[in-house]
Design a protein around this motif. Structure first.
Motif, PDB file in Angstrom:
ATOM      1  N   PRO A  62       0.795  -1.236   0.000  1.00  0.00           N
ATOM      2  CA  PRO A  62       0.000   0.000   0.000  1.00  0.00           C
ATOM      3  C   PRO A  62       0.826   1.284   0.000  1.00  0.00           C
ATOM      4  O   PRO A  62       0.474   2.252  -0.689  1.00  0.00           O
ATOM      5  N   VAL A  63       1.924   1.311   0.765  1.00  0.00           N
ATOM      6  CA  VAL A  63       2.741   2.534   0.819  1.00  0.00           C
ATOM      7  C   VAL A  63       3.392   2.792  -0.534  1.00  0.00           C
ATOM      8  O   VAL A  63       3.390   3.916  -1.056  1.00  0.00           O
ATOM      9  N   HIS A  64       3.965   1.737  -1.121  1.00  0.00           N
ATOM     10  CA  HIS A  64       4.622   1.873  -2.423  1.00  0.00           C
ATOM     11  C   HIS A  64       3.603   2.297  -3.488  1.00  0.00           C
ATOM     12  O   HIS A  64       3.870   3.169  -4.316  1.00  0.00           O
ATOM     13  N   MET A  65       2.423   1.686  -3.467  1.00  0.00           N
ATOM     14  CA  MET A  65       1.409   2.019  -4.455  1.00  0.00           C
ATOM     15  C   MET A  65       0.919   3.448  -4.282  1.00  0.00           C
ATOM     16  O   MET A  65       0.732   4.180  -5.263  1.00  0.00           O
ATOM     17  N   ALA A  66       0.706   3.896  -3.026  1.00  0.00           N
ATOM     18  CA  ALA A  66       0.246   5.267  -2.794  1.00  0.00           C
ATOM     19  C   ALA A  66       1.284   6.279  -3.264  1.00  0.00           C
ATOM     20  O   ALA A  66       0.936   7.308  -3.874  1.00  0.00           O
ATOM     21  N   GLU A  67       2.563   6.017  -3.035  1.00  0.00           N
ATOM     22  CA  GLU A  67       3.606   6.942  -3.475  1.00  0.00           C
ATOM     23  C   GLU A  67       3.701   6.985  -5.004  1.00  0.00           C
ATOM     24  O   GLU A  67       3.890   8.053  -5.590  1.00  0.00           O
ATOM     25  N   THR A  68       3.588   5.810  -5.644  1.00  0.00           N
ATOM     26  CA  THR A  68       3.681   5.770  -7.100  1.00  0.00           C
ATOM     27  C   THR A  68       2.490   6.474  -7.751  1.00  0.00           C
ATOM     28  O   THR A  68       2.646   7.206  -8.745  1.00  0.00           O
ATOM     29  N   ILE A  69       1.282   6.268  -7.204  1.00  0.00           N
ATOM     30  CA  ILE A  69       0.096   6.938  -7.751  1.00  0.00           C
ATOM     31  C   ILE A  69       0.211   8.450  -7.574  1.00  0.00           C
ATOM     32  O   ILE A  69      -0.160   9.228  -8.463  1.00  0.00           O
ATOM     33  N   ALA A  70       0.740   8.906  -6.433  1.00  0.00           N
ATOM     34  CA  ALA A  70       0.903  10.352  -6.214  1.00  0.00           C
ATOM     35  C   ALA A  70       1.857  10.967  -7.223  1.00  0.00           C
ATOM     36  O   ALA A  70       1.702  12.131  -7.609  1.00  0.00           O
ATOM     37  N   GLU A  71       2.861  10.188  -7.701  1.00  0.00           N
ATOM     38  CA  GLU A  71       3.805  10.705  -8.688  1.00  0.00           C
ATOM     39  C   GLU A  71       3.238  10.664 -10.100  1.00  0.00           C
ATOM     40  O   GLU A  71       3.454  11.594 -10.888  1.00  0.00           O
TER      41      GLU A  71
END
Length: 442
Positions: free
Chosen positions: A93-102
């Motif tokens: 979830p953390v990795h996915m949230a950071e990637t989506i924000a970028e």
């Protein structure tokens, strides 16, 4: 018929009910109740009046059962679930949230909200964390560049799409960044050379390198030293150990994987996030994996790097007069033959002419085998690129006039492949025996 409705109170409401009950019984004053509930006296008075007029329902929060104003819409939830099952499959979830924000700011949500959405959507966790074991943790180095923890991580990075690879990298102990890393087919000296070369080009050389004991820098460290090693008091070094000694980088062996905790934890993070990036890019070869790695390393360093205790770094400038690729490569000692060639892998290499016009014959030189396959020769401060020597010409000798056969006219007899008779073979010449007083015998 009982028409009473059951009211569920959470823990804060239950605590307020207890305090207000003591207040109504005269066991507490308004000031004491306000101090216990961390509320103002006016607010405690309002709560007591509402409890007296409305009952326990007055303590239930007014927003209970209402839809939150900032609730994520159903369309956005459905899109996040679709991405979690498709494009970002396997992302935590953390990795996915950071990637989506970028990449997709319009869908950006916090990692905590995304975790709840994935749980509600029935998507299981990627990793389950074990309870941590107690270990005494060493403090970080105060300055960047004082210690570089290096290791190789053998893992199925391509998840069956290609060969099994080993990630060789070094993590700075003070900042937790990876200044250099490379994928290799196995943990080898060339991988350490490539990692150290990337580090030297980007930030500089570290003061010390922290690796495993197994043969990265010392040949078979578990065996007893030989006589040739006991006389100088130094163990035989590997190619990596030789390069570290020349560059002035101290080698520190680790006695266990836990000793390199920061490096091992970085491998755990990369085996989660980098594997997802490789899967997303569809990498299936060693070359494609290195392209994805070079693109992802700056993001990893920005996300997980921490500021050092002392801002002034300890990285060292390149100390050798030779370029990086000339030191971080394989070195072999050879002797130059009389025809200015060097024996190499069953063939011969031609040595160019020296700058001082002197002969190469008999000199002990160093052959550099670079990571790109090129070969160079070094003698002192002089370096030349080697090339393959021309083939050896056949040895031709003049025939003796006394033994030369006279020229005859061609006969009419047809030529056949039958062997000649023994009488036709040339006579063996007896070796010359010098006299007893010949100068050779003196």
């Amino acid at each position: 018929m009982d028409t009473r409705e059951a009211i569920a109170l959470d823990r804060p409401a239950q605590r307020r009910l207890t305090i207000l009950t003591h207040l109504a019984a005269g066991e507490l004053t308004l000031g004491e109740a306000a101090a216990i509930l961390d509320l103002s006296v006016r607010q405690v008075r309002r709560l007591a009046e509402r409890l007296h007029s409305e009952g326990i329902a007055a303590l239930v929060h007014g927003n209970r059962g209402r839809r939150p104003a900032n609730r994520i819409g159903e369309d956005q939830r459905a899109e996040l679930l679709r991405l979690a099952k498709g494009t970002y499959a396997g992302f935590n979830p953390v990795h996915m949230a950071e990637t989506i924000a970028e990449e997709q700011p319009a869908l950006a949500v916090s990692a905590r909200s995304l975790r709840r959405i994935l749980e509600d959507g029935g998507i299981a966790k990627v990793r389950t964390r074990r309870p941590p074991r107690h270990r005494s943790r060493r403090e970080r180095m105060p300055r960047a560049g004082m210690l570089l923890q290096a290791d190789g991580s053998d893992h199925d990075w391509l998840e069956g799409r290609g060969p099994r690879l080993t990630l060789i990298g070094g993590i700075d102990d003070a900042m937790g960044i990876l200044p250099g890393a490379v994928f290799r087919a196995a943990e080898d000296a060339a991988g350490y050379f490539e990692m150290l070369g990337q580090t030297a080009r980007s930030v500089g050389l570290p003061l010390a390198l922290y690796t495993d004991r197994r043969g990265a820098c010392v040949k078979d460290p578990n065996r007893p030293p030989t006589l040739t090693e006991q006389l100088p008091g130094q163990r035989s070094l590997t190619q990596v150990g030789r390069a570290l000694e020349v560059l002035g980088v101290r080698w520190i062996p680790a006695s266990s994987p836990q000793a390199k905790g920061r490096c091992e934890r970085a491998w755990g993070t990369l085996q989660d996030r980098l594997v997802s990036e490789l899967r997303r890019a569809g990498a299936s070869t060693l070359e494609e994996a290195n392209v994805v790695l070079r693109r992802y390393l700056p993001r990893f360093n920005e996300r997980f790097g921490v500021p050092p205790a002392i801002e002034e770094p300890a990285w060292r400038a390149w100390p050798s007069p030779f370029p990086i690729e000339a030191e971080l490569c394989f070195h072999y000692r050879r002797t130059v033959a009389r025809d200015a060639t060097i024996a190499w892998d069953g063939s011969a290499l031609a040595v160019p002419r020296r700058r001082d016009r002197r002969s190469w014959s008999g000199r002990r030189v160093t052959v550099e085998e670079h990571l790109d396959g090129s070969l160079w020769v070094r003698d002192g401060n002089e370096r030349h690129r080697l090339r393959e020597a021309p083939a050896v010409a056949p040895l031709l000798r003049a025939r003796s006039s006394s033994r030369a056969a006279p020229l005859e006219a061609p006969s009419e007899r047809p030529v056949t492949d039958e062997p000649r008779s023994p009488s036709a073979a040339p006579a063996q010449r007896r070796p010359h025996k010098p006299a007893p007083d010949h100068p050779w015998r003196r």
